[in-house]
Design an enzyme around this catalytic site. Structure first.
Site, PDB file in Angstrom:
ATOM      1  N   ARG A 141      -2.571  28.745 -17.583  1.00  0.00           N
ATOM      2  CA  ARG A 141      -3.376  29.492 -18.563  1.00  0.00           C
ATOM      3  C   ARG A 141      -4.314  28.508 -19.250  1.00  0.00           C
ATOM      4  NH1 ARG A 141       1.866  31.789 -21.006  1.00  0.00           N
ATOM      5  NH2 ARG A 141       2.316  33.515 -19.627  1.00  0.00           N
ATOM      6  N   ARG A 164      -0.330  38.572 -28.301  1.00  0.00           N
ATOM      7  CA  ARG A 164      -0.454  37.221 -27.758  1.00  0.00           C
ATOM      8  C   ARG A 164      -1.768  37.069 -26.992  1.00  0.00           C
ATOM      9  NH1 ARG A 164       4.632  34.954 -24.277  1.00  0.00           N
ATOM     10  NH2 ARG A 164       3.566  35.835 -22.503  1.00  0.00           N
ATOM     11  N   ARG A 205       5.550  42.635 -17.298  1.00  0.00           N
ATOM     12  CA  ARG A 205       6.435  41.890 -18.192  1.00  0.00           C
ATOM     13  C   ARG A 205       7.303  42.830 -19.028  1.00  0.00           C
ATOM     14  NH1 ARG A 205       4.907  35.993 -19.262  1.00  0.00           N
ATOM     15  NH2 ARG A 205       3.830  35.530 -17.343  1.00  0.00           N
TER      16      ARG A 205
HETATM   17  P1  5GP Z   1       5.436  32.213 -18.622  1.00  0.00           P
HETATM   18  O1  5GP Z   1       4.705  32.613 -17.376  1.00  0.00           O
HETATM   19  O2  5GP Z   1       5.170  33.171 -19.762  1.00  0.00           O
HETATM   20  O3  5GP Z   1       5.229  30.785 -19.006  1.00  0.00           O
HETATM   21  O4  5GP Z   1       7.008  32.343 -18.319  1.00  0.00           O
HETATM   22  C1  5GP Z   1       7.503  33.535 -17.823  1.00  0.00           C
HETATM   23  C2  5GP Z   1       9.009  33.511 -17.817  1.00  0.00           C
HETATM   24  O5  5GP Z   1       9.474  32.520 -16.921  1.00  0.00           O
HETATM   25  C3  5GP Z   1       9.628  33.188 -19.170  1.00  0.00           C
HETATM   26  O6  5GP Z   1      10.575  34.210 -19.475  1.00  0.00           O
HETATM   27  C4  5GP Z   1      10.328  31.886 -18.987  1.00  0.00           C
HETATM   28  O7  5GP Z   1      11.549  31.848 -19.700  1.00  0.00           O
HETATM   29  C5  5GP Z   1      10.588  31.890 -17.498  1.00  0.00           C
HETATM   30  N1  5GP Z   1      10.687  30.530 -16.982  1.00  0.00           N
HETATM   31  C6  5GP Z   1       9.948  29.435 -17.312  1.00  0.00           C
HETATM   32  N2  5GP Z   1      10.368  28.361 -16.645  1.00  0.00           N
HETATM   33  C7  5GP Z   1      11.409  28.765 -15.877  1.00  0.00           C
HETATM   34  C8  5GP Z   1      12.291  28.111 -14.967  1.00  0.00           C
HETATM   35  O8  5GP Z   1      12.223  26.916 -14.724  1.00  0.00           O
HETATM   36  N3  5GP Z   1      13.236  28.863 -14.369  1.00  0.00           N
HETATM   37  C9  5GP Z   1      13.367  30.210 -14.604  1.00  0.00           C
HETATM   38  N4  5GP Z   1      14.341  30.835 -13.981  1.00  0.00           N
HETATM   39  N5  5GP Z   1      12.572  30.855 -15.457  1.00  0.00           N
HETATM   40  C10 5GP Z   1      11.603  30.164 -16.082  1.00  0.00           C
END
Ligand code: 5GP
Length: 388
Positions: free
Chosen positions: A174, A267, A278
């Site tokens: 992002r 957000r 989501r």
């Molecule tokens: P975002 O795309 O908003 O950064 O993250 C989306 C989701 O991916 C969030 O709920 C976050 O907790 C989850 N997430 C981020 N890093 C990891 C990871 O290393 N492993 C898993 N299983 N989920 C993750």
């Protein structure tokens, strides 16, 4: 692969266990476990490519195992000693106290599980930590619940205490997100291969992208002397529970689903289609988060400050002085040349030598392993070391 020196082969054929190969100046050791002899270290000229291999007496062949965990930096000499028939204690020469004790796990529960999963011979490194280092903290909860804000505030208020585990993801960065800081942004094919190679503690497909935590990401935080915080989804938390990593599992939920939707929209980081995805996933996450035995603590993020205070309280930080470090690296001593080690019960006596003003002097250090905990895929905690 270099040939093992003749002295080492002689020792293997003589059936010795825990051979400290003096002829190769401690650069290779051989430890017999069942029908296999594990050789740690390569030839004298190859310290840079230090590794592990096993000689299988049944097949009369060398096996190169898959090595999991963050490896110790190359070292020149070491002692090796078999412990509990399932791991080899490795004491590095010329090393600081906080980096001299390592365990090469060869038949622990974690290794047996990984062997089945990967279908190959597996060993794993785990660094020994003096004292009871704090367990990593896994924080989960639906997208938009405020996990990121809670974690950022914790890291800002306690900068030397906590470190963030940088995950891998196949999603695009992002605006403002930096590679290797917010995530290791990666190609799907590369990440899939690394998953097959056993480099990840957990991974999950979240909102159509792959996300995962590498063993190295968690180890990097521990190596910096900090307590690791992981922000992962509920599937990842489940995997992490199964991965044998000892951690504290916290689930953050919104006061209501409507409030979550409001926050996610406010957000402004996702398009409508992504928001819908989501929100659908959030419903499943909220259900899964209630699975008995998965999370140790549940926090409701209604009022941010109140939720942050509750988080601090359950981490035992409510009375801590801001910015105080968990470990004091100034107390770290130095282990000179290791000469020998002998074991009695769970205590090991390490005799090391220094030459000061051309006069050799001896140090006798006791390594007390009566309270060890954890192990691969994380650190082996609870060691105690003191001068005899
Ligand atoms: P975002 O795309 O908003 O950064 O993250 C989306 C989701 O991916 C969030 O709920 C976050 O907790 C989850 N997430 C981020 N890093 C990891 C990871 O290393 N492993 C898993 N299983 N989920 C993750």
């Amino acid at each position: 692969m270099g040939e093992a020196p003749a002295s080492l082969i002689d020792n293997l054929q003589g059936g010795y266990t825990n051979v400290f190969d003096l002829k190769s100046k401690g650069k290779q050791t051989a430890t017999v476990i069942g029908s296999k002899t594990y050789v740690i270290g390569w030839g004298i000229d190859e310290v840079e490519t230090f590794g592990v291999r096993a000689f299988d007496k049944c097949t009369n062949e060398w096996v190169i195992p898959t090595v999991l965990g963050t490896k110790p930096k190359p070292f020149k000499g070491h002692l090796a000693m078999l412990l509990c028939q399932d791991r080899i204690l490795v004491v590095k020469e010329n090393s600081t106290f906080d980096d001299c004790i390592w365990f090469l796990e060869v038949n622990t529960e974690y290794i047996r599980h990984q062997k089945k999963k990967l279908g190959t011979e597996v060993v794993a490194w785990s660094r020994g930590v003096i004292g009871d280092a704090e367990k990593p903290i896994v924080i989960s909860g639906p997208s938009g619940v405020g996990k990121g804000t809670l974690i950022n505030k914790l890291m800002k208020d306690f900068p030397t205490m906590f470190g963030f585990s940088v995950s891998h993801t196949t999603r695009a960065p992002r605006e403002g997100e930096k590679n290797h800081v917010h995530y290791h942004f990666t190609e799907r094919s590369v990440m899939e291969q690394e998953i097959k190679d056993g480099k990840f503690l957990e991974f999950a497909s979240v909102h159509g992208n792959l996300y995962g935590t590498s063993t190295e990401a968690v180890d990097a935080v521990a190596d910096a002397g900090k307590r690791c915080i992981l922000d992962i989804d509920v599937q990842g938390a489940r995997c992490m529970r199964d991965s044998h990593l000892e951690a504290i599992f916290i689930f953050v939920c919104p006061p209501s689903f409507e409030e979550l939707e409001k926050r996610l929209r406010a957000r402004g980081t996702e398009m409508e289609e992504q928001i819908q995805k989501r929100l659908r996933n959030a419903r499943t996450e909220l259900e899964k988060g209630r699975e008995p035995g998965l999370f140790d603590h549940m926090l409701v993020n209604d009022d941010f400050n109140a939720c942050y205070e509750s988080l601090k309280k359950l981490l035992g930080l409510d009375e801590a002085v801001n910015g105080t470090s968990c470990h004091s690296s100034s107390e770290v001593g130095y282990l000179p040349l290791v000469c020998s080690a002998s074991a009695s019960d769970e205590k090991i006596l390490i005799v090391s030598e220094t030459v000061e003003l051309e006069k050799p002097s001896q140090n006798r250090i006791v390594l007390d392993m009566s309270s060890i905990k954890g192990g691969a895929p994380a650190r082996t905690r609870g060691l105690n070391m003191y001068f005899a």
